[in-house]
Design an enzyme around this catalytic site. Structure first.
Site, mmCIF file in Angstrom:
data_model
loop_
_atom_site.group_PDB
_atom_site.id
_atom_site.type_symbol
_atom_site.label_atom_id
_atom_site.label_comp_id
_atom_site.label_asym_id
_atom_site.label_seq_id
_atom_site.Cartn_x
_atom_site.Cartn_y
_atom_site.Cartn_z
ATOM 1 N N HIS A 48 -10.613 15.830 44.508
ATOM 2 C CA HIS A 48 -9.606 16.648 45.201
ATOM 3 C C HIS A 48 -9.976 16.741 46.679
ATOM 4 O O HIS A 48 -11.119 16.447 47.070
ATOM 5 C CB HIS A 48 -9.563 18.062 44.610
ATOM 6 N N ASP A 85 -5.435 19.327 52.683
ATOM 7 C CA ASP A 85 -4.729 18.951 53.910
ATOM 8 C C ASP A 85 -4.116 20.230 54.471
ATOM 9 O O ASP A 85 -3.226 20.816 53.850
ATOM 10 C CB ASP A 85 -3.646 17.908 53.544
ATOM 11 N N HIS A 100 -1.801 21.896 57.111
ATOM 12 C CA HIS A 100 -0.770 21.602 58.113
ATOM 13 C C HIS A 100 -1.076 22.318 59.434
ATOM 14 O O HIS A 100 -0.525 21.964 60.466
ATOM 15 C CB HIS A 100 0.609 22.033 57.596
ATOM 16 N N HIS A 143 -2.401 21.868 51.152
ATOM 17 C CA HIS A 143 -2.223 21.293 49.810
ATOM 18 C C HIS A 143 -3.237 20.187 49.569
ATOM 19 O O HIS A 143 -3.864 19.695 50.502
ATOM 20 C CB HIS A 143 -0.798 20.778 49.612
ATOM 21 N N CYS A 144 -3.367 19.811 48.329
ATOM 22 C CA CYS A 144 -4.254 18.710 47.971
ATOM 23 C C CYS A 144 -3.512 17.405 48.249
ATOM 24 O O CYS A 144 -2.309 17.304 48.008
ATOM 25 C CB CYS A 144 -4.626 18.809 46.496
ATOM 26 N N HIS A 196 -0.672 16.165 42.286
ATOM 27 C CA HIS A 196 -1.548 17.324 42.467
ATOM 28 C C HIS A 196 -0.768 18.511 43.026
ATOM 29 O O HIS A 196 -1.007 19.652 42.649
ATOM 30 C CB HIS A 196 -2.733 16.970 43.387
ATOM 31 N N MET A 214 -1.418 22.625 43.322
ATOM 32 C CA MET A 214 -2.403 22.639 44.409
ATOM 33 C C MET A 214 -1.777 22.795 45.782
ATOM 34 O O MET A 214 -1.693 21.842 46.570
ATOM 35 C CB MET A 214 -3.266 21.377 44.368
ATOM 36 N N HIS A 226 16.160 34.969 49.571
ATOM 37 C CA HIS A 226 17.184 35.990 49.796
ATOM 38 C C HIS A 226 16.717 37.260 49.108
ATOM 39 O O HIS A 226 16.244 37.214 47.976
ATOM 40 C CB HIS A 226 18.516 35.515 49.202
ATOM 41 N N GLU A 284 20.664 36.968 56.141
ATOM 42 C CA GLU A 284 20.953 37.231 54.727
ATOM 43 C C GLU A 284 20.104 36.328 53.830
ATOM 44 O O GLU A 284 19.598 36.739 52.808
ATOM 45 C CB GLU A 284 22.443 37.027 54.437
ATOM 46 N N THR A 285 19.978 35.076 54.253
ATOM 47 C CA THR A 285 19.219 34.086 53.502
ATOM 48 C C THR A 285 18.546 33.205 54.517
ATOM 49 O O THR A 285 19.111 32.943 55.579
ATOM 50 C CB THR A 285 20.171 33.237 52.623
ATOM 51 N N HIS A 292 17.930 31.644 46.582
ATOM 52 C CA HIS A 292 19.369 31.828 46.392
ATOM 53 C C HIS A 292 20.105 30.558 45.995
ATOM 54 O O HIS A 292 21.329 30.473 46.090
ATOM 55 C CB HIS A 292 20.030 32.479 47.612
#
Lengths: 373, 293
Positions: free
Chosen positions: A124, A127, A129, A164-165, A175, A180, A285, A309-310, A336
């Site tokens: 494993h 990463d 971001h 994330h992996c 993964h 993950m 939402h 709203e969303t 939503h």
């Protein structure tokens, strides 16, 4: 099926190790901040907590940049993901889906010790971001079962970011949809601000990680269970390639944030909701509420949108929204796409206590027979 | 039967009271039967029953309290819920729709059944046997279920100044029920008989009753105001707790803003009206259907 893969991984680790050895010299030549300087920075050790909770942190940074130390252990384990007892052969950061939310401030250094225990079956990595270079750290963190590694990166951009992996090739999506992923929140040193530069503060923060799962079915249409991740792989990829998830859930399982596990707030409290989705688009939402300040893209150098709203969280990103509860009751926080919310599981509840405000809403007439005059 | 709102149920009740003496006597030639059901005859008696439906006073829901209900005649009811095997005969006969279910144990209760499905089965089976089979009224189900009866397990009263209080309290009461969903279909008899010898009441299969959703306005003295509102598109299913469900729903489910504990499964059992009474009741049902179409 992992023999060849593992061989590739091992080769990869060897070459990466060689590359790492050469980094400090290059960095020292080019950067004002050399490792020697970092070594003089204050260090802070943070113990991570499982979502939806978030470790204690300052909203406004105290003092200058520091090195924030985290440790995460990768756990492969079966996880029940719905009320029918469907089991996912899960892969997790620190035992939870999603992995824990890490919080630092801009210009802090994140120093992560990543452990892949002997009991796991696969290599494993991680990463981020939020980080710069090295495949987000993925190239420097690939570890086999029985190994650990330590990665340091500078949090140069403020915002919420997915981690994330990403162990390479077809292992990457598998993964990720096995659980993950997680998020890191890099706060501006002076805290969050609205579009006018005024401070935005929260009384509590919750972290909601959304996952899409792809569980194979048998000939009768029932979900299959497997004894190990490896045994589930071939069938799972087939379902994944159809791009139709069997489950879309918050915090690893249908009902993980409802009932006994419902989130709690009081009228007048401001809650910051961090929402990540590492693989697939979603649209949070709050039924009966709004997003007061929403960093839909999750990056705090951009002014927040207001009164939404969303909002839209792109697959592979994390966003943040504040809301001050104005009315008591049960609030459903949903994806939503209501099919995903109701049928596939992407629903959380807030139980909000406080006084009812008739000015905002009241039932003027209770349900009664239709007037016939 | 003092709280039945449809006249047909009143007819059924009256007929039960008339002809118990004929129970078990076939006074016309019953057609060839492919299925027979073991039934239990529950002795007459009285009990306190909190009426179904919503009770509203001053714009807020109130708790109506218990009221006495008397059964002067026995209730003959299926010992077990209708099984998949039983139900499939109606499907094969083209009189019932296939259930919404994925298992194949014909000895287990049929689940994935809507109210309309259950009613269709009762009609088919009554026609097949020449007997009067129907869904029990909620009062009958409660009386038969005895110590297994749960009914309205959530507090109904509401603070008119803050609707959220009752809302949150009900949510918490559901949590306190602390009942894990039990999705596994068990063979008939798995949950055992109750004190009346009727099996599987209050197990993981909720049972449709003939009860409709009602709402009654009361004044401060507890007297009804105006005519009760009734909606028979919503029927009552009884089990671990009472569920009001649309008559076409085959699986109760929670999610989104529907903050509620759903039934694990929906199935049914029938009661049998005796001899002459059944003829009367079936005539009544036919008339009701005709009127409602």
């Amino acid at each position: 099926m992992f023999t060849r893969r593992q061989a590739l991984m091992t080769a990869g680790v060897a070459s990466v190790a060689a590359a790492v050895a050469s980094i400090p010299a290059a960095a020292a030549a080019k950067e004002a901040v050399a490792p020697a300087d970092i070594s003089r920075l204050p260090r802070q050790k943070v113990t991570l907590v499982a979502p939806p909770y978030v470790h204690a942190h300052d909203q406004v940074a105290k003092g200058g940049p520091k090195v924030v130390e985290f440790t995460m252990k990768i756990e492969e384990k079966p996880v029940v993901i719905d009320e029918e007892g469907t089991t996912l052969q899960a892969m997790t950061f620190n035992g939870s889906i999603p992995g824990p939310l890490m919080v630092v401030h801009e210009d802090d250094y994140v120093e992560l010790t990543l452990i892949n225990p002997e009991s796991n079956s696969m290599p494993h990595n991680i990463d981020f971001h939020a980080s710069t270079g090295g495949l987000g750290g993925g190239a420097l963190t690939l570890i086999n079962p029985g190994e650990q590694t330590k990665l340091r990166f500078k949090a140069t951009r403020a915002g919420t970011f997915v981690y994330h992996c990403a162990p390479g090739g077809p292992m990457i999506p598998w993964h990720v949809v096995s659980g993950m992923s997680g998020a890191i929140m890099v706060l501006p040193r002076e805290g969050l601000k609205d579009e006018k530069g005024e401070p935005v503060r929260y009384d509590k923060v919750v972290y909601i990680g959304e996952n899409d799962f792809y569980i194979p079915r048998d000939e009768d249409g029932n979900f299959k269970s497997y004894d190990s991740p490896a045994e589930s792989y071939a069938d799972t990829v087939e379902v994944m390639r159809g791009l139709v998830p069997t489950h879309v859930v918050f915090n690893g399982a249908k009902g993980a944030l409802t009932g006994d596990n419902a989130l709690k707030a009081k009228v007048g409290e401001t809650v910051l909701i961090v929402h990540s989705q590492a693989n697939r688009d979603t649209r949070p939402h709050l039924i009966g509420g709004h997003g007061d300040h929403v960093w839909e893209l999750g990056k705090f150098d951009n002014p927040p949108a207001k009164d939404l709203e969303t909002w839209f969280i792109r697959g592979g990103s994390a966003g943040a929204a504040t809301y001050t509860f104005l009315q008591p009751g049960i609030y459903a926080y949903v994806n939503h796409n209501l099919i995903e919310a109701v049928e596939l599981g992407a629903t959380a509840h807030f139980v909000v206590e406080g006084d009812w405000n008739d000015d905002l809403m009241m039932q003027v007439q209770a349900p009664s027979p239709i007037a016939t005059n | 039967m003092s709280f039945s709102y449809t006249w047909i149920e009143a007819v059924a009740a009256a007929s039960v009271s008339v002809v118990t003496a004929f129970t078990g006597i076939a006074w016309w030639n019953a057609p060839q039967m492919s299925t027979t059901f073991e039934t239990v005859l529950v002795s007459p008696g009285a009990f306190d029953f909190e009426p179904t439906g919503e009770f509203v006073a001053n714009g807020a829901e109130i708790d109506p309290g218990d009221r006495p209900v008397v059964f002067r005649r026995p209730i003959e009811i299926m010992k077990f819920q209708v099984t998949l095997g039983d139900y499939q005969r109606c499907v094969s006969a083209g009189q019932c729709e296939a259930p919404n279910t994925r298992y194949a144990d014909t000895e287990a209760p049929v689940v994935g059944i809507s109210y309309l499905d259950a009613e269709a089965y009762a009609d088919w089976y009554s026609d097949l046997t020449g007997e009067g089979w129907r869904l029990p009224a909620p009062e009958e189900w409660a009386f038969v279920a005895a110590e297994r009866f749960a009914g309205e397990v959530f507090t109904r009263g509401q603070d008119p100044s803050n609707p959220a209080i009752a809302w949150i309290r009900r949510y918490e009461e559901q949590i306190l029920l602390d009942r894990e969903p039990d999705p596994v279909i068990h063979p008939a008899g798995h949950f055992g008989p109750n004190s009346n010898g009727v099996a599987d009441l209050g197990g993981n299969v909720w049972e449709w009753t003939s009860g409709c959703y009602t709402r009654i306005e009361q004044d401060s003295d507890g007297n009804s105001v105006g005519a009760p509102y009734q909606n028979c598109g919503i029927r009552i299913a009884e089990g671990v707790h009472r569920a009001y469900m649309s008559n076409f729903i085959r699986n109760g489910k929670s999610g989104g803003c529907a903050v509620g504990t759903p039934p694990d499964h929906l199935g049914f059992r029938l009661v049998k009206d005796a001899g002459f009474a059944s003829g009367l009741a079936r005539l009544g049902q036919t008339v009701t259907k005709y009127l409602s179409h």
